[in-house]
Design a protein around this motif. Sequence first.
Motif, PDB file in Angstrom:
ATOM      1  N   ARG A  28       0.877  -1.168   0.000  1.00 33.51           N
ATOM      2  CA  ARG A  28       0.000   0.000   0.000  1.00 33.51           C
ATOM      3  C   ARG A  28       0.914   1.217   0.000  1.00 33.51           C
ATOM      4  O   ARG A  28       1.771   1.356   0.868  1.00 33.51           O
ATOM      5  CB  ARG A  28      -0.903  -0.003   1.214  1.00 33.51           C
ATOM      6  N   ARG A  29       0.725   2.076  -1.018  1.00 34.49           N
ATOM      7  CA  ARG A  29       1.581   3.254  -1.155  1.00 34.49           C
ATOM      8  C   ARG A  29       0.731   4.518  -1.172  1.00 34.49           C
ATOM      9  O   ARG A  29      -0.302   4.566  -1.832  1.00 34.49           O
ATOM     10  CB  ARG A  29       2.391   3.178  -2.445  1.00 34.49           C
ATOM     11  N   PRO A  30       1.202   5.545  -0.462  1.00 34.94           N
ATOM     12  CA  PRO A  30       0.446   6.803  -0.446  1.00 34.94           C
ATOM     13  C   PRO A  30       0.558   7.525  -1.789  1.00 34.94           C
ATOM     14  O   PRO A  30       1.584   7.449  -2.463  1.00 34.94           O
ATOM     15  CB  PRO A  30       1.117   7.606   0.665  1.00 34.94           C
ATOM     16  N   GLU A  36      -4.503   6.291  -1.326  1.00 34.19           N
ATOM     17  CA  GLU A  36      -3.583   5.167  -1.223  1.00 34.19           C
ATOM     18  C   GLU A  36      -3.775   4.255  -2.429  1.00 34.19           C
ATOM     19  O   GLU A  36      -4.890   4.081  -2.900  1.00 34.19           O
ATOM     20  CB  GLU A  36      -3.895   4.404   0.073  1.00 34.19           C
TER      21      GLU A  36
END
Length: 80
Positions: A28-30, A36
């Motif tokens: 999970r990447r911002p 996200e």
Amino acid sequence: MILLDNSEIQGGQFPVMEYDDAGNGYQRRPRHDGGESRVLKNFPTEAEFRILLAPYGAAEMALLRREHFWLLHYRLPSRH
């Protein structure tokens, strides 16, 4: 063909948080907008690459692993 990606160490900032039934990992990447994203993230072995590329006749395959990245180089047979 050349494929390049970061290693498990580089992925430490965004660890793999979940796996699907096929064994694929996801981070999970911002995002810049505050949301996200779910990002597919696998770290294939040389044996897995050989199995994946075998149906295409890949030759001259080489996998280079370093601390912060991996690089796969392979050549497909020319079609005349």
